[in-house]
Design an enzyme around this catalytic site. Structure first.
Site, mmCIF file in Angstrom:
data_model
loop_
_atom_site.group_PDB
_atom_site.id
_atom_site.type_symbol
_atom_site.label_atom_id
_atom_site.label_comp_id
_atom_site.label_asym_id
_atom_site.label_seq_id
_atom_site.Cartn_x
_atom_site.Cartn_y
_atom_site.Cartn_z
ATOM 1 N N ASN A 1 0.872 -1.173 0.000
ATOM 2 C CA ASN A 1 0.000 0.000 0.000
ATOM 3 C C ASN A 1 0.912 1.227 0.000
ATOM 4 O OD1 ASN A 1 -1.775 2.075 0.523
ATOM 5 N ND2 ASN A 1 -2.291 1.418 2.605
ATOM 6 N N LYS B 1 0.121 4.281 -0.266
ATOM 7 C CA LYS B 1 -0.524 5.465 0.328
ATOM 8 C C LYS B 1 -0.320 6.687 -0.579
ATOM 9 C CE LYS B 1 0.045 3.323 4.772
ATOM 10 N NZ LYS B 1 0.112 3.455 6.201
ATOM 11 N N HIS C 1 -9.277 0.887 5.042
ATOM 12 C CA HIS C 1 -7.989 1.093 5.716
ATOM 13 C C HIS C 1 -8.212 2.008 6.925
ATOM 14 C CE1 HIS C 1 -3.927 2.421 6.550
ATOM 15 N NE2 HIS C 1 -3.532 1.319 5.942
ATOM 16 N N GLU D 1 -6.693 4.442 8.005
ATOM 17 C CA GLU D 1 -6.552 5.884 7.740
ATOM 18 C C GLU D 1 -7.835 6.445 7.136
ATOM 19 O OE1 GLU D 1 -2.888 5.513 5.570
ATOM 20 O OE2 GLU D 1 -1.901 4.936 7.439
ATOM 21 N N GLU E 1 -5.138 -5.252 10.688
ATOM 22 C CA GLU E 1 -4.132 -4.209 10.870
ATOM 23 C C GLU E 1 -4.361 -3.512 12.209
ATOM 24 O OE1 GLU E 1 -2.274 -2.982 6.947
ATOM 25 O OE2 GLU E 1 -4.010 -1.716 7.210
ATOM 26 N N GLY F 1 2.692 2.015 10.731
ATOM 27 C CA GLY F 1 3.624 3.123 10.539
ATOM 28 C C GLY F 1 4.326 3.567 11.811
ATOM 29 N N SER G 1 3.809 -2.422 10.356
ATOM 30 C CA SER G 1 5.260 -2.463 10.513
ATOM 31 C C SER G 1 5.873 -3.829 10.186
ATOM 32 C CB SER G 1 5.658 -2.000 11.917
ATOM 33 O OG SER G 1 5.211 -0.672 12.127
HETATM 34 C C1 PEP Z 1 -0.604 -0.025 6.291
HETATM 35 O O1 PEP Z 1 -0.846 1.163 6.373
HETATM 36 O O2 PEP Z 1 -1.404 -0.765 5.713
HETATM 37 C C2 PEP Z 1 0.609 -0.526 6.920
HETATM 38 C C3 PEP Z 1 0.653 -1.785 7.257
HETATM 39 O O3 PEP Z 1 1.631 0.359 7.110
HETATM 40 P P1 PEP Z 1 3.085 0.052 7.713
HETATM 41 O O4 PEP Z 1 3.576 -1.217 7.066
HETATM 42 O O5 PEP Z 1 3.915 1.234 7.324
HETATM 43 O O6 PEP Z 1 2.920 -0.106 9.183
#
Ligand code: PEP
Length: 256
Positions: free
Chosen positions: A9, A11, A96, A98, A168, A174, A214
């Protein structure tokens, strides 16, 4: 046996030129390899055509990060599933964290979007996961159940092949903080049991549930090696070819 999936992703990163370069970097590193799972990248809308042009045996599938909850018309700033299909998109990420937080999207919107995606013959990746406060209060499973119950029973024609789930934990996105493999496995197993209740045992057995938060080359193998973790949804580490391919290598290693 469920096929692993590693989905990047991007973003709001990577315009068309940078996106093409990143995708070419990933494709170059994967050239000549036969992957035993599905790998896809989800660029920003405007970069999708440029990334789609990176062909030449490129095994990487194309995804999008969102779509409209309407088929077309007077919806300024929106992009329909039909438009995404036209530029080669096969998967669309929905819900997601966000978008849940910044756009305040609701279960009804997720349901409309996923139903439109499936109706168009495309596939949806539905995200869910608890925030830190819920985890600390011991409510992670309760929150996840509510998120799944709010959407899955309202889907039309969803099955284990056109729907992918992505757990998630918001506190891990992040932040550099990762759920331990045991924490991930616990919620993944609970989610699969909820899917069995809501969609039947057969769907639950074959449906892929990705972990996101992460995930990086150093922890991918252990996370994806958990019995109910079927791959990763990758944010930051998807922006560098070596890291993204390192995670794919981790997923491949779980099959050796
Ligand atoms: C995400 O936003 O879907 C995500 C998993 O981000 P990150 O890997 O940067 O934690």
């Amino acid at each position: 046996m469920r096929r692993y999936m590693v989905a990047g992703n991007w973003k709001m990163n990577m315009g068309p030129a940078a996106g093409r370069e990143l995708a070419a970097g990933v494709a170059g590193m994967l050239k000549g390899r036969t992957l035993r799972g599905d790998v896809l990248v989800c660029p920003p809308y405007v970069s999708i055509p440029a990334v789609g042009e990176v062909a030449d045996g490129n095994p990487v599938l194309l995804g999008a990060q969102n779509c409209a909850d309407q088929t077309g018309g007077a919806y300024t700033g929106e992009v329909s599933v039909g438009m995404l299909k036209e530029v080669g998109v096969q998967y669309v990420i929905i819900a997601h964290s966000e978008r849940r937080e910044y756009q305040r999207e609701t279960d009804s919107q997720f349901v409309s979007k996923i139903n439109l995606i499936l109706e168009a013959g495309m596939k949806a990746i539905f995200c869910f996961g608890e925030v830190l406060e819920d985890r600390k209060a011991g409510r992670a499973e309760e929150v996840v159940r509510k998120q799944l119950e709010g959407v899955l029973p309202r889907l039309e024609n969803a099955n284990a092949y056109n729907l992918v789930l992505a757990y998630e934990p918001v506190w891990a996105i992040g932040t550099g903080e990762t759920a331990t493999p045991e924490m991930a496995q616990e919620i993944h197993a609970a989610s699969r049991a909820i899917v069995a209740e809501l969609m039947g045992a057969e769907v639950a057995e074959y449906l892929r549930i990705l972990y996101g938060g992460s995930c990086k080359p150093g922890n991918a193998r252990e996370l994806i090696g958990q019995p109910d973790v079927d791959g990763g949804l990758i944010g930051g580490a998807a922006l560098k070819p070596a890291d993204f391919v390192g995670i794919i290598d981790g997923a491949e290693a779980t099959l050796d």
